[in-house]
Design a protein around this motif. Structure first.
Motif, short mmCIF file in Angstrom:
data_model
loop_
_atom_site.label_atom_id
_atom_site.label_comp_id
_atom_site.label_asym_id
_atom_site.label_seq_id
_atom_site.Cartn_x
_atom_site.Cartn_y
_atom_site.Cartn_z
N GLY A 60 26.53 18.49 106.70
CA GLY A 60 25.44 18.02 105.87
C GLY A 60 24.18 18.87 106.04
O GLY A 60 24.24 20.06 106.39
N PHE A 61 23.03 18.24 105.80
CA PHE A 61 21.75 18.96 105.76
C PHE A 61 20.74 18.22 106.63
O PHE A 61 20.82 17.00 106.81
CB PHE A 61 21.24 19.04 104.31
N ARG A 62 19.78 18.97 107.17
CA ARG A 62 18.77 18.40 108.07
C ARG A 62 17.38 18.87 107.65
O ARG A 62 17.16 20.06 107.39
CB ARG A 62 19.03 18.84 109.51
N VAL A 63 16.45 17.93 107.58
CA VAL A 63 15.04 18.22 107.34
C VAL A 63 14.26 17.70 108.54
O VAL A 63 14.45 16.53 108.94
CB VAL A 63 14.54 17.55 106.03
N TYR A 64 13.39 18.55 109.09
CA TYR A 64 12.64 18.16 110.28
C TYR A 64 11.19 18.61 110.14
O TYR A 64 10.92 19.75 109.74
CB TYR A 64 13.27 18.80 111.52
N ALA A 65 10.27 17.70 110.44
CA ALA A 65 8.84 18.03 110.32
C ALA A 65 8.09 17.35 111.46
O ALA A 65 8.42 16.24 111.88
CB ALA A 65 8.28 17.55 108.97
N THR A 66 7.08 18.06 111.96
CA THR A 66 6.14 17.46 112.93
C THR A 66 4.74 17.53 112.33
O THR A 66 4.37 18.53 111.71
CB THR A 66 6.17 18.23 114.27
N LEU A 67 4.01 16.46 112.54
CA LEU A 67 2.65 16.37 112.00
C LEU A 67 1.69 16.01 113.14
O LEU A 67 1.86 14.98 113.80
CB LEU A 67 2.57 15.29 110.91
N PRO A 68 0.69 16.87 113.40
CA PRO A 68 -0.25 16.58 114.50
C PRO A 68 -1.15 15.42 114.15
O PRO A 68 -1.57 15.26 113.01
CB PRO A 68 -1.03 17.90 114.64
N LEU A 69 -1.44 14.61 115.15
CA LEU A 69 -2.38 13.50 114.98
C LEU A 69 -3.74 13.96 115.45
O LEU A 69 -4.13 13.76 116.60
CB LEU A 69 -1.90 12.28 115.80
N PHE A 93 7.59 22.71 109.85
CA PHE A 93 8.63 22.21 108.94
C PHE A 93 9.84 23.10 109.06
O PHE A 93 9.73 24.34 109.15
CB PHE A 93 8.12 22.20 107.50
N ALA A 94 11.02 22.48 109.06
CA ALA A 94 12.27 23.23 109.09
C ALA A 94 13.30 22.49 108.27
O ALA A 94 13.32 21.25 108.23
CB ALA A 94 12.76 23.40 110.53
N ALA A 95 14.14 23.23 107.59
CA ALA A 95 15.20 22.65 106.78
C ALA A 95 16.40 23.58 106.82
O ALA A 95 16.25 24.80 106.70
CB ALA A 95 14.74 22.43 105.34
N GLY A 96 17.60 22.99 107.01
CA GLY A 96 18.79 23.81 107.08
C GLY A 96 20.02 22.97 107.36
O GLY A 96 19.96 21.73 107.34
N PRO A 97 21.13 23.61 107.66
CA PRO A 97 22.37 22.87 107.92
C PRO A 97 22.22 21.96 109.13
O PRO A 97 21.58 22.32 110.13
CB PRO A 97 23.39 23.98 108.19
N ALA A 98 22.80 20.79 109.06
CA ALA A 98 22.80 19.87 110.19
C ALA A 98 23.79 20.36 111.24
O ALA A 98 24.72 21.13 110.92
CB ALA A 98 23.17 18.46 109.73
N ALA A 123 4.77 10.44 119.21
CA ALA A 123 4.29 11.03 120.46
C ALA A 123 2.78 10.89 120.51
O ALA A 123 2.13 10.59 119.50
CB ALA A 123 4.70 12.50 120.53
N PRO A 124 2.19 11.10 121.69
CA PRO A 124 0.72 10.94 121.78
C PRO A 124 -0.06 11.84 120.82
O PRO A 124 -1.09 11.43 120.29
CB PRO A 124 0.42 11.30 123.25
N ALA A 125 0.43 13.06 120.61
CA ALA A 125 -0.34 14.01 119.80
C ALA A 125 0.29 14.32 118.46
O ALA A 125 -0.28 15.11 117.68
CB ALA A 125 -0.53 15.32 120.58
N GLU A 126 1.47 13.76 118.14
CA GLU A 126 2.11 14.09 116.88
C GLU A 126 3.10 13.00 116.51
O GLU A 126 3.46 12.14 117.32
CB GLU A 126 2.83 15.44 116.98
N VAL A 127 3.54 13.06 115.27
CA VAL A 127 4.64 12.23 114.81
C VAL A 127 5.68 13.18 114.22
O VAL A 127 5.34 14.13 113.50
CB VAL A 127 4.18 11.18 113.77
N ALA A 128 6.95 12.95 114.56
CA ALA A 128 8.03 13.81 114.07
C ALA A 128 8.94 13.01 113.15
O ALA A 128 9.19 11.81 113.38
CB ALA A 128 8.83 14.38 115.24
N VAL A 129 9.41 13.66 112.10
CA VAL A 129 10.27 13.04 111.10
C VAL A 129 11.52 13.90 110.96
O VAL A 129 11.43 15.13 110.80
CB VAL A 129 9.56 12.92 109.74
N GLU A 130 12.68 13.27 111.02
CA GLU A 130 13.93 13.99 110.84
C GLU A 130 14.82 13.19 109.88
O GLU A 130 14.97 11.97 110.03
CB GLU A 130 14.66 14.18 112.17
#
Length: 374
Positions: free
Chosen positions: A360-369, A351-356, A312-319
């Motif tokens: 299964g399992f899900r890990v999600y993070a956003t990092l501001p640019l 950052f968030a982590a929990g059941p998908a 995204a323009p202001a962040e990158v997200a990882v899942e």
């Protein structure tokens, strides 16, 4: 460096202070006598000179300075000479003992100096009476209090600098430990599974076992190269090997192949246009993916994994999601999730982590640019 400059400049500053006190004493003693109606005997000037010049070594030998100045001032007052600029040297001497010597030793030395100075009240040519007691006490108490305050503030500032240095060192150790944990943990997990595959196939399908051993060799080399880059940051006196890339999202294809060789198929989806990221953000995003996939290797059992990147323009997200056994086997008790959270939040991300949603399992993070926002 700053402290060394202060130590080199100290004697010069003390010399200038002594010269200033000398000039004030020589120029101001006679006017002080006229103002108080007291004749100034010529012997006053040698005493003024001795008291002023003794200040030149006040920082190196504060107790010697106090003794010399106290003797000169006491002799000056016993001779009935006027209260004058010589007392400024006494002020500086008292201040210096409190500022540069332990408080207990300075208090004892100044107490002795006060008793010696008070002899002019009893045996002086012009005894000032009880008023002289109050004045002499003020000449000691006021500069001593100022010097003690300066010393305590200096010690407090030094402690704060030490605490800050310790905090930075602890943060650096934590950062390095987290890097080593991610590199070694992922590499060993992949090597362990590939070795089990090789042992299982060695007798029945040696050609497939050879492929697993080749994957082990490749994985171990990549892990060692990555570990070498990490440790080069710690050993700053050694030049980094520019041939080895700094870990980042550009290395996801190699990471995907490594997981596939260990028996975990991984798909990668990218939403948005790929672009260069700030180094810290790129490394953190890669480490989140790497650690999440390492947890899949260790805990999910037979599973597949999916990595989704969103630019995204202001962040990158990882899942990262998997189809494994879910949160009960996601390694929530170890340091992996905590390390990922610390990495992300240190850069101002979430950052968030929990059941998908499905299984299964899900890990999600956003990092501001931050560079993009600025």
């Amino acid at each position: 460096m700053r402290r060394e400059r202060g130590q080199r400049g100290g004697p010069l500053l003390d010399g200038l202070i002594a010269l200033l006190l000398l000039l004030i004493g020589l120029a101001g003693t006679a006017p002080a006598g006229l103002d108080q109606g007291v004749d100034v005997h010529p012997v006053a000037y040698p005493l003024v000179v001795v008291a002023a010049l003794a200040v030149a070594v006040r920082r190196r030998w504060p107790l010697v300075t106090l003794a010399v100045v106290t003797a000169a001032c006491t002799a000056y007052l016993i001779l009935g000479l006027p209260y004058g600029p010589i007392l400024l040297s006494f002020f500086v001497a008292v201040y210096s003992t409190a500022a540069y010597r332990p408080l207990r030793a300075a208090a004892v030395a100044n107490g002795v100096a006060l008793l010696v100075l008070l002899t002019h009240v009893v045996v002086g040519v012009r005894p000032p009476g009880l008023l002289g007691l109050n004045a002499a006490a003020a000449w000691v108490v006021v500069p001593f209090a100022v010097g003690a305050t300066v010393r305590l503030n200096r010690e407090s500032a030094a402690r704060n600098r030490t605490d800050e240095a310790r905090r930075l060192a602890d943060a650096e150790r934590l950062r390095v430990a987290r890097e080593v944990h991610d590199v070694v943990g992922h590499g060993l997990a992949a090597i362990h599974l590939q070795a089990e595959v090789a042992l299982h196939l060695l007798a029945r399908k040696p050609e497939q076992a050879e492929a697993a051993l080749t994957a082990i060799s490749r994985t171990s080399k990549e892990a060692l190269d990555e570990l070498r880059v990490t440790l080069t940051v710690v050993r700053r006196d050694e030049p980094a090997d520019e041939r080895t890339p700094v870990p980042g999202l550009a290395q996801l294809p190699q990471l995907r192949e490594r997981l596939a060789g260990a028996g975990v198929p991984v798909t990668v989806e990218v939403d948005g246009e790929r672009r260069a990221l700030p180094v810290a953000v790129d490394l953190a995003a890669y480490r989140v993916v790497q650690e999440a996939l390492t947890n899949v290797l260790r805990h999910a059992g037979p599973a597949t994994a999916a990595v989704r990147l969103r630019y995204a323009p202001a962040e990158v997200a990882v899942e990262v999601t998997d189809t494994g056994r879910g949160p009960a086997a996601a390694g929530t008790g170890g340091s992996g999730l905590a390390g990922m959270r610390e990495r992300v939040t240190a850069l101002g991300g979430t950052f968030a982590a929990g059941p998908a949603p499905a299984r299964g399992f899900r890990v999600y993070a956003t990092l501001p640019l931050q560079e993009e926002v600025a």
